[in-house]
Design an enzyme around this catalytic site. Structure first.
Site, mmCIF file in Angstrom:
data_model
loop_
_atom_site.group_PDB
_atom_site.id
_atom_site.type_symbol
_atom_site.label_atom_id
_atom_site.label_comp_id
_atom_site.label_asym_id
_atom_site.label_seq_id
_atom_site.Cartn_x
_atom_site.Cartn_y
_atom_site.Cartn_z
ATOM 1 N N GLY A 15 49.941 27.102 50.776
ATOM 2 C CA GLY A 15 48.540 26.330 51.113
ATOM 3 C C GLY A 15 47.828 26.249 49.952
ATOM 4 O O GLY A 15 46.568 25.900 49.970
ATOM 5 N N ILE A 91 56.089 15.955 63.579
ATOM 6 C CA ILE A 91 54.802 15.651 64.099
ATOM 7 C C ILE A 91 55.346 15.041 65.696
ATOM 8 O O ILE A 91 55.709 13.936 65.354
ATOM 9 C CB ILE A 91 53.645 14.929 63.457
ATOM 10 C CG1 ILE A 91 53.146 15.740 62.184
ATOM 11 C CG2 ILE A 91 52.499 14.444 64.595
ATOM 12 C CD1 ILE A 91 52.375 16.904 62.589
ATOM 13 N N ASN A 105 50.445 12.377 55.147
ATOM 14 C CA ASN A 105 51.322 13.438 54.795
ATOM 15 C C ASN A 105 51.182 13.229 53.203
ATOM 16 O O ASN A 105 51.278 12.181 52.422
ATOM 17 C CB ASN A 105 52.698 13.500 55.350
ATOM 18 C CG ASN A 105 53.512 14.575 54.807
ATOM 19 O OD1 ASN A 105 53.143 15.770 54.527
ATOM 20 N ND2 ASN A 105 54.761 14.119 54.540
ATOM 21 N N HIS A 107 54.142 14.206 50.027
ATOM 22 C CA HIS A 107 55.523 14.461 50.005
ATOM 23 C C HIS A 107 55.671 14.522 48.363
ATOM 24 O O HIS A 107 55.263 13.678 47.543
ATOM 25 C CB HIS A 107 56.456 13.217 50.543
ATOM 26 C CG HIS A 107 57.756 13.684 50.543
ATOM 27 N ND1 HIS A 107 58.412 14.859 51.412
ATOM 28 C CD2 HIS A 107 58.868 13.538 49.546
ATOM 29 C CE1 HIS A 107 59.737 14.717 51.060
ATOM 30 N NE2 HIS A 107 59.932 13.940 49.955
ATOM 31 N N ASP A 148 58.879 11.252 56.816
ATOM 32 C CA ASP A 148 58.563 10.715 55.429
ATOM 33 C C ASP A 148 58.788 9.268 55.566
ATOM 34 O O ASP A 148 59.131 8.822 54.418
ATOM 35 C CB ASP A 148 59.498 11.365 54.485
ATOM 36 C CG ASP A 148 59.407 12.901 54.587
ATOM 37 O OD1 ASP A 148 58.286 13.327 54.524
ATOM 38 O OD2 ASP A 148 60.470 13.475 54.090
ATOM 39 N N GLU A 177 49.419 16.771 42.770
ATOM 40 C CA GLU A 177 48.911 16.798 44.005
ATOM 41 C C GLU A 177 47.239 17.048 43.893
ATOM 42 O O GLU A 177 46.490 16.553 44.507
ATOM 43 C CB GLU A 177 49.801 17.719 44.954
ATOM 44 C CG GLU A 177 51.212 17.205 45.106
ATOM 45 C CD GLU A 177 52.024 17.935 45.903
ATOM 46 O OE1 GLU A 177 53.060 17.392 46.568
ATOM 47 O OE2 GLU A 177 51.783 19.222 46.071
HETATM 48 C C1 GAR Z 1 53.854 20.366 48.187
HETATM 49 O O1 GAR Z 1 54.429 20.350 47.079
HETATM 50 C C2 GAR Z 1 54.018 19.495 49.205
HETATM 51 O O2 GAR Z 1 54.038 18.369 48.604
HETATM 52 C C3 GAR Z 1 55.179 19.790 49.848
HETATM 53 O O3 GAR Z 1 55.169 21.161 50.077
HETATM 54 C C4 GAR Z 1 54.392 21.799 49.030
HETATM 55 C C5 GAR Z 1 53.476 22.519 49.690
HETATM 56 O O4 GAR Z 1 52.773 23.656 48.592
HETATM 57 N N1 GAR Z 1 55.517 19.211 51.127
HETATM 58 C C6 GAR Z 1 56.757 18.754 51.671
HETATM 59 O O5 GAR Z 1 57.629 19.098 51.060
HETATM 60 C C7 GAR Z 1 56.584 18.018 52.829
HETATM 61 N N2 GAR Z 1 58.039 17.473 53.375
HETATM 62 P P1 GAR Z 1 51.354 24.314 49.083
HETATM 63 O O6 GAR Z 1 51.902 25.061 50.384
HETATM 64 O O7 GAR Z 1 51.145 25.037 47.736
HETATM 65 O O8 GAR Z 1 50.428 23.240 49.130
#
Ligand code: GAR
Length: 190
Positions: A15, A91, A105, A107, A148, A177
């Site tokens: 998170g 989803i 989302n 990715h 995706d 991100e």
């Molecule tokens: C993030 O890097 C996000 O892009 C990825 O999971 C990580 C979560 O990090 N999402 C995916 O892989 C979705 N397919 P966080 O829990 O520290 O935000």
């Protein structure tokens, strides 16, 4: 004054993106608020992480996603945007139909490369490194019924160096991100 806009965050794990988005809007925007965090994982780090930020966290299970229980909770809140920030389940169609073009989302790769079922978190970075890609990045996209595959809103790139490991690449991707995701959300809502 602009109408107050509401965001719901979905997260399954650590998170850090959810926390970053919450802090960004708590500090900055008066007309955008986080109406809650939803997680499918009772052990998710996100629960503790946002616990101190004055945000309600709701835990649901897979059945709540298809039974209509989760949908009813979301309709009651009526968010302007549902943001998947490290959310790992598909989803269901019922949610997509209820919130058309209102679910996005992030990715951790340059879609359409390295997406689809099983491609999440470090699995993605491992595949990118094994394929000896010279660059990777982030993709923010609308959510449709395929993993995706929805329309792309935004991408940003980072170089992949020979010495990168899945862990060092994950850190670079996380930094992208943190930098761009809140801004893209803000632009979509304004
Ligand atoms: C993030 O890097 C996000 O892009 C990825 O999971 C990580 C979560 O990090 N999402 C995916 O892989 C979705 N397919 P966080 O829990 O520290 O935000």
């Amino acid at each position: 004054m602009n109408k107050e806009k509401k965001i719901i965050l979905f997260a399954s794990g650590n998170g850090t993106n959810a926390e970053n988005i919450i802090r960004y809007f708590q500090q900055k925007e008066k007309n955008i608020s986080i109406a809650g965090v939803f997680t499918n994982n009772i052990n998710a780090g996100v629960i503790k992480r946002v616990g101190n930020l004055n945000i309600t966290v709701s835990v649901f299970n897979k059945e709540d996603m298809t039974s209509g229980k989760l949908l009813a909770q979301l309709i009651k809140i009526n968010p302007d945007l549902i943001v998947l920030a490290g959310f790992m389940l598909k989803i269901p169609k019922s949610l997509i139909l209820a919130f058309p073009s209102r679910i996005i989302n992030i990715h951790p790769a340059l879609l359409p490369l390295y997406g689809g079922k099983g491609m999440y978190g470090n699995h993605v970075h491992k595949a990118v490194i094994e394929a000896k890609e010279k660059e990777s990045g982030i993709t923010i996209h609308y959510v449709n019924e395929e993993y995706d595959a929805g329309d792309i809103i935004f991408q940003a790139k980072v170089p992949v160096l020979e010495e990168d490991t899945p862990e060092t690449l994950a850190e670079k991707i996380h930094n992208l991100e943190y930098r761009y995701f809140p801004e893209v959300i803000e632009k979509l809502l304004n």
